[in-house]
Design an enzyme around this catalytic site. Structure first.
Site, PDB file in Angstrom:
ATOM      1  N   LYS A  70     102.797  96.234  51.747  1.00 14.66           N
ATOM      2  CA  LYS A  70     101.925  97.395  51.567  1.00 14.66           C
ATOM      3  C   LYS A  70     102.546  98.280  50.488  1.00 14.66           C
ATOM      4  O   LYS A  70     103.779  98.382  50.399  1.00 14.66           O
ATOM      5  CB  LYS A  70     101.800  98.136  52.897  1.00 14.66           C
ATOM      6  CG  LYS A  70     100.788  99.261  52.918  1.00 14.66           C
ATOM      7  CD  LYS A  70     100.662  99.832  54.331  1.00 14.66           C
ATOM      8  CE  LYS A  70      99.650 100.961  54.412  1.00 14.66           C
ATOM      9  NZ  LYS A  70      99.502 101.470  55.793  1.00 14.66           N
TER      10      LYS A  70
ATOM     11  N   SER B 164      94.802 101.806  57.383  1.00 21.09           N
ATOM     12  CA  SER B 164      95.061 101.902  55.958  1.00 21.09           C
ATOM     13  C   SER B 164      95.680 100.645  55.348  1.00 21.09           C
ATOM     14  O   SER B 164      95.668 100.492  54.143  1.00 21.09           O
ATOM     15  CB  SER B 164      95.957 103.096  55.676  1.00 21.09           C
ATOM     16  OG  SER B 164      97.223 102.898  56.270  1.00 21.09           O
TER      17      SER B 164
ATOM     18  N   SER C 233      96.919 101.847  61.677  1.00 21.69           N
ATOM     19  CA  SER C 233      96.762 101.300  60.328  1.00 21.69           C
ATOM     20  C   SER C 233      97.188  99.847  60.136  1.00 21.69           C
ATOM     21  O   SER C 233      96.937  99.280  59.072  1.00 21.69           O
ATOM     22  CB  SER C 233      97.516 102.165  59.317  1.00 21.69           C
ATOM     23  OG  SER C 233      96.762 103.308  59.018  1.00 21.69           O
TER      24      SER C 233
END
Lengths: 92, 432
Positions: B39, B114, B138
């Site tokens: 990420k 996310s 997330s």
């Protein structure tokens, strides 16, 4: 809303401020239910699962890395620099 | 897969912000030959890390996050950095400053967020594994939307040194994978106490108090919350039957405070984010926009560098922390957080795990919730309790509604990730 944005050091326009105040009304109306806990006595307030109050844990201040090891890598990211200093505008 | 092959496969999905041309193995280990995506809020020395924000557009990581060091030592090949909601603020990956990611199962829908890029990349096999971060759901919510496994470990289990912070009392790094077994392998590599993150825990922090005995609790009233779709409830009932068929005892449980989790979250999270994001000032690193004087530089830089959701949360955090509202909002939220934590601690004396859907709906359409922040926030209704209490939780693929994946979520007591792995492998018929 503009005063809050100022406290947060963020420039926003009038239109965004107007939008935010409507959005905040909806969000605050939702989160206000936590106030049910406002007058409860809850102690210790912030605890771990063992019921002990959390505390800061610090690393021992020793074995530093070699002086200047990260200096160039970090300063290279600065938008304004002068030698080995970060440069800012005149403050006073 | 070569970088060109990944890029070609990613053309319509946009899971990656960057596919590295210099991907290589850093050693031999349990992940030798495995490809992994990071990420974009996890630092990998010499590579960009932008947290999908314009304010970190040109930021290059000066050091490795602890998890990256561990991945290198385990022999993993880091293939790229994945798209996300800016600073991990969102549930759809639409808040990225660098374009939206699309759900690989339906290109007009969101992948969740996310960690949407990480979930989508694993779902289509552009990498074997991925790391995400989970502050309110997330990792687990995009895992459910994309049909993969996603784990949020116990708070403190995985070092956050080198993770760009959003809300420090909730943030946790965790794995996304196709199977529970692979998620477990990755988890075992990244976990561990770290002198560089004083919030990390040791193996002794949470001693085993209850022997695993296959008892799953169902918080009925919570699952019946408003806004949960009928097909989600139906899929959930099927999951319960499956656990029963596997020899699990399923019993209803009462959790009086868990329904306040999301309200607690949307006070404490913006409060902490407003403080964490104060560091982005256009002086030391990142984007800079010139103003008339020093303070005007801050206003201009932060106004133009942060996206709309980041601005919204920072200003909301400033509000709930301001004098006069602090006790009402932040103080009350801390008390409620403690009540939820104690309630879960108590219930785990009687059950091993509790089961909920991961999300109230399947993946929604792109743009469907962007104009109504509260409706977007409600997408996290079944995931935030794990961050509020610190408990580990895993999302498991549980079937489809049409072509869209669904997920169920198991939550375990603090430190009991292993119970999640046992039950997760049973549920997905994986060998132990």
């Amino acid at each position: 809303m503009l005063a809050l944005a100022k406290l947060a050091r963020i420039e926003i326009g009038d239109e965004e401020a107007e939008g935010l105040s409507h959005e905040f009304d909806a969000i605050l109306e939702y989160v206000v239910e936590v106030k049910k806990a406002q007058n409860l006595k809850v102690s210790p307030l912030v605890s771990d699962s063992q019921g002990e109050t959390l505390k800061n844990v610090l690393r021992e201040d020793r074995e530093p890395h070699e002086a200047g090891f990260y200096t160039e890598k970090i300063l290279a990211q600065s938008p304004m620099r002068e030698g080995d200093y970060l440069k800012v505008k005149k403050i006073l | 897969m070569t970088p060109e092959e990944i890029r070609a496969k990613d053309k319509d999905i946009h899971a990656f912000l960057e596919v590295f041309d210099d991907a290589k193995s850093y050693g031999e280990g349990p992940l030798s030959g495995k490809t992994i995506a990071l990420k974009d809020n996890i630092l990998f020395e010499g590579h960009k890390a932008s947290a999908a924000s314009k304010i970190l557009e040109n930021f290059t990581a000066p050091y490795d996050a602890t998890v990256v060091k561990k991945l290198k030592a385990a022999g993993a090949i880091i293939v790229g950095r994945t798209n996300m909601d800016e600073f991990a603020m969102g549930s759809s990956t639409e808040n990225s400053a660098y374009g939206v990611t699309k759900n690989p199962h339906s290109l007009e829908r969101v992948p969740g967020g996310s960690s949407g890029g990480s979930a989508a990349a694993v779902a289509v096999g552009m990498c074997d594994l991925a790391l995400g971060s989970d502050t309110g759901g997330s990792i687990r919510q995009p895992a459910a939307f994309c049909g993969v496994v996603g784990l949020k470990p116990t708070y403190g289990r995985v070092s956050r040194f080198g993770l760009i912070a959003m809300a420090s009392s909730f943030d946790q790094i965790g794995p996304l994978a196709k199977t529970v077994s692979e998620a477990e392998i990755l988890y075992n590599i990244i976990k561990g106490q770290d002198p560089m993150d004083s919030t990390t825990i040791s193996e002794e922090t949470y001693p085993i108090k209850k022997k695993f005995s296959k008892v799953i609790g169902i918080p009925r009233a919570f699952v019946d919350s408003e806004g949960v779709d009928e097909y989600v409830k139906k899929n959930f009932e099927e999951a319960i039957k499956k656990f029963q068929a596997l020899g699990y005892e399923v019993r209803d449980i009462e959790l009086a405070h868990i329904k306040y989790s999301l309200a607690v979250y949307y006070i404490i999270m913006p409060a902490e984010a407003s403080s964490n994001l104060a560091r982005f000032d256009g002086v030391r690193y990142g984007f800079h926009k010139d103003g008339q004087d020093s303070i005007d530089d801050y206003f201009k830089t932060r106004g133009a560098g942060f996206g709309r959701e980041a601005r919204r949360r920072i200003i909301l955090g400033t509000y709930v922390l301001s004098s006069g509202y602090y006790d009402e909002y932040y103080g009350s939220a801390l008390k409620m957080k403690e009540l939820i934590t104690r309630e879960l601690k108590e219930v785990f004396g009687e059950i091993d795990l509790f089961l909920t859907p991961t999300t109230p709906t399947t993946a929604f359409k792109l743009g469907e919730k962007t104009l109504d922040p509260l409706s977007m926030y409600l997408a996290d209704i079944f995931t935030v309790h794990a961050n509020i209490s610190g408990c580990p939780a895993i999302s498991l693929p549980s079937g489809f509604s049409g072509k869209l994946p669904l997920g169920v979520e198991l939550t375990a007591d603090l430190g009991r990730e292993n119970n999640l792995f046992i039950a997760g492998k049973d549920f997905l018929n994986e060998p132990h």
